[in-house]
Design a protein around this motif. Structure first.
Motif, PDB file in Angstrom:
ATOM      1  N   SER A 193       0.826  -1.212   0.000  1.00 13.54           N
ATOM      2  CA  SER A 193       0.000   0.000   0.000  1.00 13.54           C
ATOM      3  C   SER A 193       0.858   1.258   0.000  1.00 13.54           C
ATOM      4  N   VAL A 194       1.850   1.290   0.846  1.00 15.50           N
ATOM      5  CA  VAL A 194       2.718   2.472   0.952  1.00 15.50           C
ATOM      6  C   VAL A 194       3.547   2.653  -0.322  1.00 15.50           C
ATOM      7  N   LEU A 195       4.154   1.579  -0.805  1.00 16.54           N
ATOM      8  CA  LEU A 195       4.962   1.689  -2.021  1.00 16.54           C
ATOM      9  C   LEU A 195       4.127   2.178  -3.196  1.00 16.54           C
ATOM     10  N   SER A 196       2.869   1.772  -3.244  1.00 15.06           N
ATOM     11  CA  SER A 196       2.004   2.147  -4.368  1.00 15.06           C
ATOM     12  C   SER A 196       1.759   3.649  -4.450  1.00 15.06           C
ATOM     13  N   GLN A 197       1.972   4.350  -3.361  1.00 15.48           N
ATOM     14  CA  GLN A 197       1.676   5.780  -3.319  1.00 15.48           C
ATOM     15  C   GLN A 197       2.916   6.662  -3.412  1.00 15.48           C
ATOM     16  N   LEU A 198       4.071   6.064  -3.620  1.00 16.77           N
ATOM     17  CA  LEU A 198       5.312   6.841  -3.584  1.00 16.77           C
ATOM     18  C   LEU A 198       6.011   6.952  -4.930  1.00 16.77           C
ATOM     19  N   ASN A 199       5.235   7.004  -6.009  1.00 16.96           N
ATOM     20  CA  ASN A 199       5.830   7.271  -7.323  1.00 16.96           C
ATOM     21  C   ASN A 199       6.256   8.725  -7.424  1.00 16.96           C
ATOM     22  N   SER A 200       5.602   9.579  -6.669  1.00 13.73           N
ATOM     23  CA  SER A 200       6.010  10.976  -6.570  1.00 13.73           C
ATOM     24  C   SER A 200       6.259  11.273  -5.096  1.00 13.73           C
ATOM     25  N   GLN A 220      16.228  -0.167   3.817  1.00  9.40           N
ATOM     26  CA  GLN A 220      16.305  -1.278   2.857  1.00  9.40           C
ATOM     27  C   GLN A 220      16.579  -0.786   1.433  1.00  9.40           C
ATOM     28  N   LYS A 221      16.748   0.521   1.289  1.00 12.63           N
ATOM     29  CA  LYS A 221      17.062   1.175   0.017  1.00 12.63           C
ATOM     30  C   LYS A 221      15.921   1.111  -1.000  1.00 12.63           C
ATOM     31  N   LEU A 222      14.694   0.960  -0.494  1.00 18.80           N
ATOM     32  CA  LEU A 222      13.525   0.969  -1.377  1.00 18.80           C
ATOM     33  C   LEU A 222      12.991   2.386  -1.572  1.00 18.80           C
ATOM     34  N   LEU A 223      13.359   3.283  -0.649  1.00 18.68           N
ATOM     35  CA  LEU A 223      12.952   4.682  -0.729  1.00 18.68           C
ATOM     36  C   LEU A 223      14.182   5.565  -0.612  1.00 18.68           C
ATOM     37  N   THR A 224      14.062   6.736  -1.197  1.00 13.98           N
ATOM     38  CA  THR A 224      15.038   7.786  -0.925  1.00 13.98           C
ATOM     39  C   THR A 224      14.260   8.917  -0.273  1.00 13.98           C
ATOM     40  N   SER A 225      14.957   9.750   0.453  1.00 13.81           N
ATOM     41  CA  SER A 225      14.283  10.855   1.123  1.00 13.81           C
ATOM     42  C   SER A 225      15.081  12.132   0.950  1.00 13.81           C
ATOM     43  N   GLU A 226      14.378  13.224   1.103  1.00 16.23           N
ATOM     44  CA  GLU A 226      15.006  14.535   0.994  1.00 16.23           C
ATOM     45  C   GLU A 226      14.225  15.502   1.877  1.00 16.23           C
ATOM     46  N   TRP A 227      14.953  16.306   2.607  1.00 19.62           N
ATOM     47  CA  TRP A 227      14.318  17.310   3.458  1.00 19.62           C
ATOM     48  C   TRP A 227      13.970  18.546   2.637  1.00 19.62           C
ATOM     49  N   ASP A 228      12.775  19.067   2.849  1.00 17.70           N
ATOM     50  CA  ASP A 228      12.362  20.346   2.261  1.00 17.70           C
ATOM     51  C   ASP A 228      12.300  21.342   3.404  1.00 17.70           C
ATOM     52  N   PRO A 253       7.772   4.446  11.276  1.00 17.14           N
ATOM     53  CA  PRO A 253       8.793   3.388  11.365  1.00 17.14           C
ATOM     54  C   PRO A 253       8.905   2.580  10.066  1.00 17.14           C
ATOM     55  N   LEU A 254       7.768   2.378   9.393  1.00 24.09           N
ATOM     56  CA  LEU A 254       7.787   1.653   8.129  1.00 24.09           C
ATOM     57  C   LEU A 254       8.578   2.424   7.073  1.00 24.09           C
ATOM     58  N   LEU A 255       8.368   3.738   6.990  1.00 30.30           N
ATOM     59  CA  LEU A 255       9.126   4.561   6.042  1.00 30.30           C
ATOM     60  C   LEU A 255      10.625   4.484   6.324  1.00 30.30           C
ATOM     61  N   ARG A 256      10.997   4.557   7.598  1.00 26.28           N
ATOM     62  CA  ARG A 256      12.421   4.478   7.954  1.00 26.28           C
ATOM     63  C   ARG A 256      13.007   3.114   7.572  1.00 26.28           C
ATOM     64  N   GLU A 313       6.262  12.262  -1.345  1.00 25.84           N
ATOM     65  CA  GLU A 313       5.240  12.502  -0.321  1.00 25.84           C
ATOM     66  C   GLU A 313       5.937  12.596   1.025  1.00 25.84           C
ATOM     67  N   TYR A 314       5.404  13.435   1.890  1.00 31.71           N
ATOM     68  CA  TYR A 314       5.889  13.436   3.272  1.00 31.71           C
ATOM     69  C   TYR A 314       4.891  12.641   4.098  1.00 31.71           C
ATOM     70  N   GLY A 315       5.275  12.285   5.298  1.00 30.78           N
ATOM     71  CA  GLY A 315       4.496  11.362   6.106  1.00 30.78           C
ATOM     72  C   GLY A 315       3.028  11.708   6.238  1.00 30.78           C
ATOM     73  N   TYR A 316       2.736  12.932   6.660  1.00 31.72           N
ATOM     74  CA  TYR A 316       1.346  13.298   6.898  1.00 31.72           C
ATOM     75  C   TYR A 316       0.538  13.287   5.605  1.00 31.72           C
ATOM     76  N   SER A 317       1.132  13.736   4.502  1.00 35.41           N
ATOM     77  CA  SER A 317       0.408  13.726   3.226  1.00 35.41           C
ATOM     78  C   SER A 317       0.125  12.288   2.788  1.00 35.41           C
ATOM     79  N   LEU A 318       1.035  11.382   3.115  1.00 39.90           N
ATOM     80  CA  LEU A 318       0.833   9.972   2.787  1.00 39.90           C
ATOM     81  C   LEU A 318      -0.294   9.370   3.626  1.00 39.90           C
ATOM     82  N   VAL A 319      -0.337   9.728   4.904  1.00 43.78           N
ATOM     83  CA  VAL A 319      -1.435   9.284   5.764  1.00 43.78           C
ATOM     84  C   VAL A 319      -2.766   9.744   5.172  1.00 43.78           C
ATOM     85  N   GLN A 320      -2.842  11.017   4.786  1.00 43.87           N
ATOM     86  CA  GLN A 320      -4.075  11.568   4.207  1.00 43.87           C
ATOM     87  C   GLN A 320      -4.432  10.881   2.898  1.00 43.87           C
TER      88      GLN A 320
END
Length: 113
Positions: free
Chosen positions: A23-30, A63-71, A55-58, A32-39
């Protein structure tokens, strides 16, 4: 609450837990930050508790399935997550597995009707 309701609650949590990563991976093609993903997941009738999501995002990032960047352009800094190349491949494979499992379950469940 009777014992069947308690058992059902426990089994539903277990069943849902198995689908959270997909479910989470399906929504991260673009990004998203945590709260926007919850919504976003809530709007699609797939709610996730923020205490479960972060914790799942971390873990997915580790596991190198996501990358992150601070805005930091807004008054409140936000960490945005997006699928990495490995994450895109894992998502594609998990989605195919889900479709296979789902079709197999459909056959089994129809037999029981």
């Amino acid at each position: 609450m009777d014992s069947i309701d308690e058992l059902m609650a426990s089994l539903l949590v277990e069943l849902r837990r198995g689908t959270l990563v997909l479910s989470v991976l399906s929504q991260l093609n673009s990004p998203e930050y945590g709260y926007s993903l919850v919504q976003k997941l809530e709007e699609k009738n797939s709610p996730i508790d923020s205490g479960t999501l972060y914790p799942l995002l971390r873990r997915l990032e580790k596991q190198k399935l996501l990358t992150s960047e601070w805005d930091t352009t807004e008054s409140r800094p936000r960490k945005f997550y997006v699928l990495s190349n490995e994450g895109k491949e894992v998502y594609k494979r998990l989605k195919n597995e889900w479709k296979l499992i789902s079709s197999q379950l459909d056959i089994l469940l129809k037999e029981g009707d």
